[in-house]
Design a protein around this motif. Structure first.
Motif, PDB file in Angstrom:
ATOM      1  N   LEU A 285      31.830  92.015 -32.886  1.00  0.00           N
ATOM      2  CA  LEU A 285      31.480  90.890 -32.026  1.00  0.00           C
ATOM      3  C   LEU A 285      32.197  91.072 -30.697  1.00  0.00           C
ATOM      4  CD1 LEU A 285      29.908  88.190 -31.879  1.00  0.00           C
ATOM      5  CD2 LEU A 285      32.093  87.051 -32.315  1.00  0.00           C
ATOM      6  N   ILE A 286      31.416  91.072 -29.641  1.00  0.00           N
ATOM      7  CA  ILE A 286      31.955  91.210 -28.278  1.00  0.00           C
ATOM      8  C   ILE A 286      31.642  89.923 -27.528  1.00  0.00           C
ATOM      9  CG2 ILE A 286      31.697  92.441 -26.101  1.00  0.00           C
ATOM     10  CD1 ILE A 286      30.813  94.838 -28.122  1.00  0.00           C
ATOM     11  N   ILE A 287      32.648  89.339 -26.936  1.00  0.00           N
ATOM     12  CA  ILE A 287      32.445  88.132 -26.130  1.00  0.00           C
ATOM     13  C   ILE A 287      32.859  88.434 -24.698  1.00  0.00           C
ATOM     14  CG2 ILE A 287      33.113  85.730 -25.749  1.00  0.00           C
ATOM     15  CD1 ILE A 287      33.530  85.405 -28.705  1.00  0.00           C
ATOM     16  N   VAL A 288      31.970  88.122 -23.781  1.00  0.00           N
ATOM     17  CA  VAL A 288      32.252  88.280 -22.350  1.00  0.00           C
ATOM     18  C   VAL A 288      32.096  86.908 -21.702  1.00  0.00           C
ATOM     19  CG1 VAL A 288      31.569  89.372 -20.182  1.00  0.00           C
ATOM     20  CG2 VAL A 288      31.477  90.673 -22.321  1.00  0.00           C
ATOM     21  N   VAL A 289      33.179  86.430 -21.090  1.00  0.00           N
ATOM     22  CA  VAL A 289      33.211  85.095 -20.477  1.00  0.00           C
ATOM     23  C   VAL A 289      33.126  85.226 -18.964  1.00  0.00           C
ATOM     24  CG1 VAL A 289      34.643  83.047 -20.105  1.00  0.00           C
ATOM     25  CG2 VAL A 289      34.489  84.080 -22.379  1.00  0.00           C
ATOM     26  N   ASP A 290      32.316  84.365 -18.367  1.00  0.00           N
ATOM     27  CA  ASP A 290      32.170  84.373 -16.913  1.00  0.00           C
ATOM     28  C   ASP A 290      33.289  83.586 -16.233  1.00  0.00           C
ATOM     29  OD1 ASP A 290      29.878  85.909 -16.686  1.00  0.00           O
ATOM     30  OD2 ASP A 290      28.535  84.202 -16.962  1.00  0.00           O
ATOM     31  N   GLY A 291      33.566  83.960 -15.009  1.00  0.00           N
ATOM     32  CA  GLY A 291      34.508  83.246 -14.151  1.00  0.00           C
ATOM     33  C   GLY A 291      34.248  83.671 -12.722  1.00  0.00           C
ATOM     34  N   TYR A 292      34.496  82.791 -11.778  1.00  0.00           N
ATOM     35  CA  TYR A 292      34.114  83.127 -10.396  1.00  0.00           C
ATOM     36  C   TYR A 292      35.250  83.718  -9.585  1.00  0.00           C
ATOM     37  CZ  TYR A 292      35.768  78.272  -9.975  1.00  0.00           C
ATOM     38  OH  TYR A 292      36.500  77.108 -10.070  1.00  0.00           O
ATOM     39  N   ASN A 293      36.466  83.836 -10.184  1.00  0.00           N
ATOM     40  CA  ASN A 293      37.545  84.532  -9.492  1.00  0.00           C
ATOM     41  C   ASN A 293      38.630  84.891 -10.505  1.00  0.00           C
ATOM     42  OD1 ASN A 293      39.257  82.221  -9.870  1.00  0.00           O
ATOM     43  ND2 ASN A 293      38.309  81.281  -8.072  1.00  0.00           N
ATOM     44  N   GLU A 294      39.720  85.446  -9.998  1.00  0.00           N
ATOM     45  CA  GLU A 294      40.822  85.840 -10.879  1.00  0.00           C
ATOM     46  C   GLU A 294      42.096  85.034 -10.613  1.00  0.00           C
ATOM     47  OE1 GLU A 294      41.236  90.023 -10.162  1.00  0.00           O
ATOM     48  OE2 GLU A 294      39.715  90.548 -11.644  1.00  0.00           O
ATOM     49  N   ASN A 295      41.967  83.891  -9.962  1.00  0.00           N
ATOM     50  CA  ASN A 295      43.175  83.137  -9.601  1.00  0.00           C
ATOM     51  C   ASN A 295      43.604  82.141 -10.668  1.00  0.00           C
ATOM     52  OD1 ASN A 295      41.393  81.017  -9.394  1.00  0.00           O
ATOM     53  ND2 ASN A 295      41.447  80.884  -7.143  1.00  0.00           N
ATOM     54  N   GLY A 296      42.953  82.192 -11.826  1.00  0.00           N
ATOM     55  CA  GLY A 296      43.380  81.351 -12.933  1.00  0.00           C
ATOM     56  C   GLY A 296      42.679  80.024 -13.044  1.00  0.00           C
ATOM     57  N   SER A 297      41.682  79.763 -12.184  1.00  0.00           N
ATOM     58  CA  SER A 297      41.025  78.451 -12.193  1.00  0.00           C
ATOM     59  C   SER A 297      39.668  78.458 -12.876  1.00  0.00           C
ATOM     60  CB  SER A 297      40.855  77.950 -10.746  1.00  0.00           C
ATOM     61  OG  SER A 297      40.068  78.869  -9.993  1.00  0.00           O
ATOM     62  N   SER A 298      39.160  79.613 -13.281  1.00  0.00           N
ATOM     63  CA  SER A 298      37.844  79.666 -13.938  1.00  0.00           C
ATOM     64  C   SER A 298      37.879  80.683 -15.067  1.00  0.00           C
ATOM     65  CB  SER A 298      36.748  80.034 -12.931  1.00  0.00           C
ATOM     66  OG  SER A 298      36.927  81.355 -12.462  1.00  0.00           O
ATOM     67  N   GLY A 299      36.949  80.507 -15.979  1.00  0.00           N
ATOM     68  CA  GLY A 299      36.910  81.393 -17.135  1.00  0.00           C
ATOM     69  C   GLY A 299      37.540  80.727 -18.341  1.00  0.00           C
ATOM     70  N   ALA A 300      38.130  81.534 -19.217  1.00  0.00           N
ATOM     71  CA  ALA A 300      38.708  81.009 -20.457  1.00  0.00           C
ATOM     72  C   ALA A 300      40.154  81.440 -20.587  1.00  0.00           C
ATOM     73  CB  ALA A 300      37.911  81.513 -21.653  1.00  0.00           C
ATOM     74  N   THR A 301      40.944  80.625 -21.298  1.00  0.00           N
ATOM     75  CA  THR A 301      42.312  81.023 -21.629  1.00  0.00           C
ATOM     76  C   THR A 301      42.273  81.900 -22.883  1.00  0.00           C
ATOM     77  OG1 THR A 301      42.740  79.155 -23.114  1.00  0.00           O
ATOM     78  CG2 THR A 301      43.125  78.794 -20.746  1.00  0.00           C
TER      79      THR A 301
END
Length: 354
Positions: A285-301
Motif C-alpha cells: 500500500l502506497i499513500i501519497v498526500v498532497d500539499g501546496y508547500n513544504e513550510n509545514g502548513s499543508s499536507g499530513a503529519t
C-alpha cells in the motif's frame, strides 16, 4: 477319291501308338503310395476325437479369457476416467477453498479503502487506485499485488550524481506506475542517494549502519517488502534485498505504531508525504498526500499517516522522501499535485511493471 476304311484305321493306329506306349510305361513304373508316412496305420479313432475335443476346449477357454480381459480393460478405463474426473473436481474445489482466505482478507482491505477509481490488472501485477480524504488532507492510496516479484524494481541513474523525475524514470523504463523512493544529498551540483542503497542485489556505495533514525526499505528476492534499521551489514544481508533506498522514520512495525522522534514531528509538521507499507499477505500500500508547500502548513503529519495506516490494517510502513519530492505516476499521468508545481528530479524511484 474314296479312301478305304481299313487304310484310315491303320493310319490312326500308327499315329496313336507312341502315346499309348507312354501310358503303359507310366502304369508299369508308378511307385506304390506309402500311406504310413502320412497317417499312422494304428492311430485309434477315439484318440483323434479326444485331441480335437481338448483343442476345442482350450480355444473356448482362450475365448472366454479374451472376453474377460476385454471387459476388465473397459472397467479399468472407466474407473480411470472417473478417478481423473473426480481428482480434477477435488483440485478445483481445493483451489477455490485455498483462495477463499485471500479473497476474504482482500475484501476486508478494500472495504476500508472504498471503491478504486482506476485499476490495472495483468499476469504480473494488479494495481488499484483509491482516493484518501479524511478531511485534514487529501491524497491517494495505491494498492499493489505483485504476482511476479520482478514487476517491481527501483530506478537509479547509472551515472553517479544524476537524477530524474518519476515520470522520466517511468517512460525511460516502460513502467506502468512509479513513486519517488529514498532521500538524497546534494553535493557539487549533483544529487546522490542517501546512505545505504541497493541495486540488483548489490550495495551501490557500500553498507552504512543506521544513524539519526535512518532506515532502509526495499524488496527482497522473494518479492517481499523488507526494511528497518540495520546496524551491521549481516543483519541486512540475511534479508536478501534486491533493491532499496534509505529515508526516515519507520512508521509501523509488526502492526504497531512506532515512536516518532520529536524532531520529525515538527520538521515539518505537515507536508506532502509518500509512504510505503505492506499487508500480511504481502500486498503493498502506497499513500501519497498532497500539499501546496513544504513550510509545514499543508499536507499530513506523520502521526496522521500512522493513524491512517493502522486503520487500513497495514503491518509495516516506512516514510519515503516527501515535500516536493512526492510523486505518483500511473498510466503516464501524474496523479498527485506536486507542491513545487512540477515533479522534482530525485535519484531513486520505485517502479511497477505491467
Amino acid at each position: 477319291m474314296i479312301t478305304p476304311v481299313k487304310q484310315v484305321n491303320r493310319f490312326f493306329m500308327l499315329a496313336l501308338a507312341p502315346f499309348i506306349g507312354l501310358i503303359f510305361c507310366l502304369l508299369l513304373l508308378r511307385p506304390e503310395l506309402d500311406t504310413g508316412t502320412l497317417l499312422p496305420a494304428n492311430l485309434p479313432e477315439e484318440h483323434v476325437t479326444a485331441q480335437t475335443q481338448a483343442i476345442s476346449k482350450e480355444l473356448a477357454g482362450a475365448k472366454e479369457a479374451a472376453i474377460q480381459t476385454s471387459s476388465s480393460i473397459k472397467r479399468t478405463t472407466q474407473l480411470y476416467n472417473q478417478t481423473t474426473s473426480t481428482m480434477s473436481t477435488i483440485v478445483q474445489k481445493a483451489s477455490v477453498q485455498a483462495s477463499r482466505p485471500e479473497t476474504i482478507y482482500n475484501k476486508r482491505i478494500t472495504s476500508k479503502l472504498g471503491v478504486p477509481f482506476e485499476r490495472v490488472d495483468s499476469d504480473r501485477i494488479t494495481i488499484e487506485m483509491y482516493r484518501v480524504n479524511p478531511g485534514t488532507y487529501t491524497g491517494y492510496a495505491m494498492k499493489v499485488k505483485l504476482k511476479d516479484h520482478s514487476a517491481m524494481q527501483m530506478a537509479l541513474n547509472s551515472e553517479p550524481g544524476q537524477s530524474e523525475t518519476t515520470m522520466q524514470a517511468v517512460k525511460r523504463s516502460g513502467a506502468i506506475a512509479g513513486i519517488n523512493a529514498g532521500g538524497f544529498a546534494d553535493s557539487g551540483g549533483k544529487r546522490y542517494p542517501l546512505s545505504t542503497t541497493v541495486m540488483n542485489g548489490k550495495y551501490v556505495n557500500g553498507f552504512q549502519a543506521s544513524f539519526k533514525d535512518l532506515f532502509f526499505v526495499g524488496l527482497n528476492d522473494a518479492g517481499k517488502l523488507v526494511g528497518g534499521k540495520f546496524f551491521d551489514q549481516g543483519s541486512l544481508d540475511r534479508l536478501r534485498p534486491q533493491f532499496g533506498a534509505t529515508f526516515v522514520p519507520v512508521l509501523m512495525k509488526n502492526g504497531q505504531k512506532t515512536i516518532i522522534p520529536d524532531k520529525w514531528k515538527v520538521s515539518p509538521k505537515r507536508a506532502p508525504r509518500t509512504v510505503i507499507g505492506n499487508y500480511k499477505d504481502d500486498q503493498l500500500l502506497i499513500i501519497v498526500v498532497d500539499g501546496y508547500n513544504e513550510n509545514g502548513s499543508s499536507g499530513a503529519t506523520l502521526e496522521e499517516m500512522q493513524g491512517r495506516l493502522a486503520k487500513l490494517g497495514v503491518i509495516d510502513a516506512y516514510n519515503l522522501d516527501g515535500g516536493g519530492s512526492s510523486s505518483l505516476i500511473l498510466n503516464n499521468r501524474v496523479i498527485n499535485k506536486p507542491s513545487d508545481g512540477n515533479l522534482r528530479p530525485v535519484p531513486t524511484h520505485f517502479l511497477f511493471y505491467k
